[in-house]
Scaffold this active site. Sequence first.
Site, PDB file in Angstrom:
ATOM      1  N   HIS A  66       0.819  -1.216   0.000  1.00  0.00           N
ATOM      2  CA  HIS A  66       0.000   0.000   0.000  1.00  0.00           C
ATOM      3  C   HIS A  66       0.854   1.267   0.000  1.00  0.00           C
ATOM      4  CE1 HIS A  66       0.288   1.109   4.378  1.00  0.00           C
ATOM      5  NE2 HIS A  66       0.411  -0.188   4.564  1.00  0.00           N
ATOM      6  N   ASP A 180       6.159   2.138   6.922  1.00  0.00           N
ATOM      7  CA  ASP A 180       4.937   1.376   6.650  1.00  0.00           C
ATOM      8  C   ASP A 180       4.081   2.204   5.697  1.00  0.00           C
ATOM      9  OD1 ASP A 180       2.457   0.110   6.740  1.00  0.00           O
ATOM     10  OD2 ASP A 180       2.041   0.690   8.808  1.00  0.00           O
ATOM     11  N   GLU A 212      -5.291   1.442   2.582  1.00  0.00           N
ATOM     12  CA  GLU A 212      -5.090   0.325   3.506  1.00  0.00           C
ATOM     13  C   GLU A 212      -5.210   0.787   4.952  1.00  0.00           C
ATOM     14  OE1 GLU A 212      -2.668  -2.638   5.959  1.00  0.00           O
ATOM     15  OE2 GLU A 212      -2.553  -0.470   5.792  1.00  0.00           O
ATOM     16  N   GLU A 213      -4.615   1.933   5.266  1.00  0.00           N
ATOM     17  CA  GLU A 213      -4.656   2.420   6.645  1.00  0.00           C
ATOM     18  C   GLU A 213      -6.044   2.905   7.049  1.00  0.00           C
ATOM     19  OE1 GLU A 213      -2.335   1.862   8.551  1.00  0.00           O
ATOM     20  OE2 GLU A 213      -0.403   1.959   7.527  1.00  0.00           O
ATOM     21  N   ASP A 235       4.391  -6.012   3.571  1.00  0.00           N
ATOM     22  CA  ASP A 235       4.150  -4.986   4.582  1.00  0.00           C
ATOM     23  C   ASP A 235       5.117  -5.238   5.731  1.00  0.00           C
ATOM     24  OD1 ASP A 235       2.983  -2.902   6.085  1.00  0.00           O
ATOM     25  OD2 ASP A 235       0.966  -3.436   5.437  1.00  0.00           O
ATOM     26  N   HIS A 329       3.479   2.758  13.375  1.00  0.00           N
ATOM     27  CA  HIS A 329       2.486   3.836  13.377  1.00  0.00           C
ATOM     28  C   HIS A 329       2.932   5.067  14.162  1.00  0.00           C
ATOM     29  CE1 HIS A 329      -1.320   1.480  11.930  1.00  0.00           C
ATOM     30  NE2 HIS A 329      -0.252   1.275  11.160  1.00  0.00           N
TER      31      HIS A 329
END
Length: 366
Positions: A66, A180, A212-213, A235, A329
């Site tokens: 992604h 990410d 995706e997130e 990922d 994150h």
Amino acid sequence: MKERLRELVGELMLIPGLSGHEGRVRRYIKGQLTELGLTSRTDRLGNLIATLPGDADAPEVMLFAHMDQLGLMVRKIEANGLIRAERLGGVPEKALPAQEVLLCVGEGRDVPGVIANKSHHATGQDEKYRVLPYPELFIDTGLGSATAVLAAGINIGTPVVYAPKVVELAGDRIAGTSIDDRAACAVMLEVARALDEVDTHPTVHLVFSVQEEFNLRGAVTAAQMLQPDVAIQLDLVLATDTPDMASRGDVRLGGGPAMSLYSFHGRGTLNGVIPHPAMVALFEDAASDAGIALQRSVHIGALTDLSYVQLVGEGVASIDLGFPMRYSHSALESCDLNDLVGLTALCVEGIRRIDTQFNLDRDDYP
């Protein structure tokens, strides 16, 4: 390859691309694909797709990662110019105060800001260890009125991301924003380069996916159109080599790429991936024969868009592969470039083995 990956990852990390607003990232990757001689197309949701034609009789492969990143979105502009924001994706609230952010107005027009942190000298004992819910936080751009904020191009719905940053650490390790999943996007570009030099391989659809997130479903539209037989998702894999993560597994930075054997998320999502046994065997054998250290992961609490891609059509033989990453994150995630090199080699070695004899019949597996 390592130096190409270092450059690609670094450049991708510095491009803002909140979920649903991936245009700048997509344009960069599209340019890289063009340099590789690959034609790409974009679907209506925003997924960027390029196809490497191969053996028409072999199972078709969808390799994807992604492009988007998590962040915030402007929700309210106060009369004094301070900005309230809504969270988009799994943003850790405890990491937000005192964070530098970027309000994405447009290339060359983006506005820097900081998420306010109450002055320490005025912080009471009952406040020192409290994590502020994000609705209580505000962003300070230095602009002193709502009129000035609007004049700068900021409005309700403006994307907000961590201020893009790349930090070179020791030993081929890097830290910064949106590793990410920009690191995996870089790996995909290197896989495309390498497969072009392989004599035989199946048809491979490279999908740089969106959202995706946000809701994990952006890649589904591409899968519905492509109808692949095999899906390989790239990922992060949670590194567990720091004291706070030691009980969660045995995946370490610098230990090589990793393969997920089980992922699950039950907080509202109720989904996950148990990989197809043929895919597990494929990459175990590929790693062993090529001398690639392959780590194994089982975890709860993290998902990828493969959770939904695997359900397309009659079902897609699927597996999550990835690179170990620390501090997921946050504004300063961390990975090891050598793991990205290993992940590239693993993908190429595994994909080239998918031929007309590759057996996906579940009745032939336990």
